[in-house]
Design an enzyme around this catalytic site. Structure first.
Site, PDB file in Angstrom:
ATOM      1  CG  ASP A 101      -1.959   1.012   1.274  1.00  0.00           C
ATOM      2  OD1 ASP A 101      -2.117   1.731   0.275  1.00  0.00           O
ATOM      3  OD2 ASP A 101      -2.632   1.160   2.316  1.00  0.00           O
ATOM      4  CG  PHE A 150      -9.791  -1.655   3.713  1.00  0.00           C
ATOM      5  CD1 PHE A 150      -8.565  -1.168   4.163  1.00  0.00           C
ATOM      6  CD2 PHE A 150     -10.305  -2.810   4.285  1.00  0.00           C
ATOM      7  CE1 PHE A 150      -7.859  -1.833   5.159  1.00  0.00           C
ATOM      8  CE2 PHE A 150      -9.609  -3.477   5.289  1.00  0.00           C
ATOM      9  CZ  PHE A 150      -8.384  -2.980   5.730  1.00  0.00           C
ATOM     10  CG  LEU A 151      -9.018  -4.715  -1.866  1.00  0.00           C
ATOM     11  CD1 LEU A 151      -7.929  -5.151  -2.830  1.00  0.00           C
ATOM     12  CD2 LEU A 151     -10.368  -4.704  -2.564  1.00  0.00           C
ATOM     13  CG  ASP A 157      -6.721  -7.970   9.102  1.00  0.00           C
ATOM     14  OD1 ASP A 157      -5.858  -7.561   8.310  1.00  0.00           O
ATOM     15  OD2 ASP A 157      -6.823  -7.537  10.273  1.00  0.00           O
ATOM     16  NE  ARG A 163      -5.692 -12.045   9.817  1.00  0.00           N
ATOM     17  CZ  ARG A 163      -4.902 -11.020   9.490  1.00  0.00           C
ATOM     18  NH1 ARG A 163      -4.560 -10.842   8.238  1.00  0.00           N
ATOM     19  NH2 ARG A 163      -4.476 -10.179  10.400  1.00  0.00           N
TER      20      ARG A 163
END
Ligand code: IMP
Length: 173
Positions: A101, A150-151, A157, A163
């Site tokens: 990121d 946001f993945l 998580d 997860r």
């Protein structure tokens, strides 16, 4: 309950991993390789990737880093929670990450691994997220690139949840 929108299916994840596994195998044929997974997010990815590699000899280890402070804008805010156990001196190493990121975690981890005197340290990431990149970091193998968002799922998580989801979802925060 946050809204989760599927972005990458299980089949697509495995297809992308196969492509990257072929590239890594071709680049390291007949040599030894050390894969270092970054906990916790990369554990499914490393497991699937490692089983598709055809490199002569592979060792596997794990690292864990965490950032502290409300707004992490510096690699000085990153601490090592778990170090590697195996000797990587003179070895070809690939760090296996879930998401790059800002690039700060990876920069910290690569600097740390260089202290052990490996022959080289390359990077393989499941997802290369470009939106917030701060550190210049060379990512050698990328399964997929996303611009932003946001993945969660497939190891990724949000506050330790999600997860276990088999596919990757976009989460509306
Ligand atoms: P950075 O590159 O130092 O900013 O941090 C990368 C780490 O932040 C990854 O290894 C993840 O643990 C976490 N991270 C960044 N983006 C996401 C995301 O979209 N979902 C889940 N975790 C993320």
């Amino acid at each position: 309950m946050p809204e989760l929108t599927p972005v990458i299916t299980q089949d697509e994840i495995q297809r992308r991993i196969s492509t990257v596994a072929q590239a890594i195998s071709a680049d390291h044929q007949g040599r030894e390789l050390v894969l270092i997974g970054v906990l916790k997010g990369a554990f499914f990815f490393l497991a699937d990737l490692a089983r598709q590699l055809t490199v002569e000899k592979i060792k596997i280890d794990f690292l864990q880093a965490s950032s502290y402070g409300a707004d992490t804008s510096s690699s000085e805010n990153i601490v090592l929670k778990k170090d590697i156990d195996i000797d990587i001196r003179g070895q070809e190493v690939i760090v296996v990450e879930d998401i790059v990121d800002t690039g700060l975690t990876l920069t910290y981890l690569i600097d740390h691994l260089q202290e052990f005197g490996p022959k080289c340290v390359k990077v393989c990431t499941l997802i290369d997220k470009k939106e917030r990149r701060q550190a210049k970091v060379k990512v050698d193998y990328v399964c997929m690139t996303v611009e932003k968002g946001f993945l969660v799922g497939y190891g990724l998580d949000f506050a330790e949840n999600y997860r276990n989801l088999p596919e990757i979802y976009h989460m509306q925060l």
